[in-house]
Design a protein around this motif. Structure first.
Motif, mmCIF file in Angstrom:
data_model
loop_
_atom_site.group_PDB
_atom_site.id
_atom_site.type_symbol
_atom_site.label_atom_id
_atom_site.label_comp_id
_atom_site.label_asym_id
_atom_site.label_seq_id
_atom_site.Cartn_x
_atom_site.Cartn_y
_atom_site.Cartn_z
ATOM 1 N N ARG A 128 -5.298 3.831 -3.211
ATOM 2 C CA ARG A 128 -5.660 4.180 -1.851
ATOM 3 C C ARG A 128 -5.464 3.005 -0.926
ATOM 4 N N TYR B 98 -1.122 12.951 0.815
ATOM 5 C CA TYR B 98 -1.577 12.786 -0.556
ATOM 6 C C TYR B 98 -0.378 12.758 -1.496
ATOM 7 N N GLN C 99 -2.685 9.126 -8.596
ATOM 8 C CA GLN C 99 -2.787 9.915 -7.375
ATOM 9 C C GLN C 99 -3.258 8.975 -6.287
ATOM 10 N N THR D 197 -3.409 8.242 -1.606
ATOM 11 C CA THR D 197 -3.176 8.638 -0.220
ATOM 12 C C THR D 197 -2.346 7.575 0.492
#
Length: 106
Positions: A12, A74, A95, A97
Motif C-alpha cells: 500500500r 486496486y 494485493q 492499492t
C-alpha cells in the motif's frame, strides 16, 4: 510499506502521477507464471493489465496511465500454480492499492 492482510501480503501507499510510467517491485523473483491487473472500484469494467518483467516487476507504460481516473485503484498479483489442469490453480501472492493523482506540472 508492506502489511499482511490475512495471509496475502498487502502493498500500500503507492502513489503515481497520471501519465507517468508505473513500476512496482515485488521484492523477489517468483518461479511460476504471474498475472496482475489494476482495477477501479467505481468502474469495474475499467482495468489495466500489468506487464510483468523478470517475474518481479509490475509495469504500466506511460500511454496506459494517461487516461486513468484519479483516485484509488486496486491490484492483485496471482501466481499460476498448475497450468496442466482444465481449471488452472492460482494463488494470490500480493494485493494492494495505487493512488493516481494529477501531475500539475504538465
Amino acid at each position: 510499506m508492506r502489511n499482511t492482510v490475512g495471509k496475502i501480503p498487502n502493498l500500500r501507499s503507492i502513489t503515481s502521477f497520471r501519465g507517468d510510467a508505473l513500476s512496482i517491485d515485488l521484492g523477489k523473483v517468483f518461479v511460476g507464471e504471474l498475472r496482475a491487473w489494476l482495477s477501479n472500484s467505481e468502474a469495474p469494467n475499467d482495468y489495466k493489465v500489468f506487464t510483468i518483467v523478470e517475474n518481479r516487476y509490475l509495469t504500466l507504460a506511460k500511454s496506459e496511465t494517461e487516461n486513468v481516473a484519479e483516485g484509488k485503484w486496486y491490484f492483485q498479483v496471482k501466481e499460476i500454480l498448475n497450468k496442466d489442469l482444465v481449471d488452472e490453480e492460482e494463488s494470490t501472492v500480493y494485493q494492494g492499492t495505487v493512488r493516481f493523482v494529477a501531475n500539475i506540472t504538465t
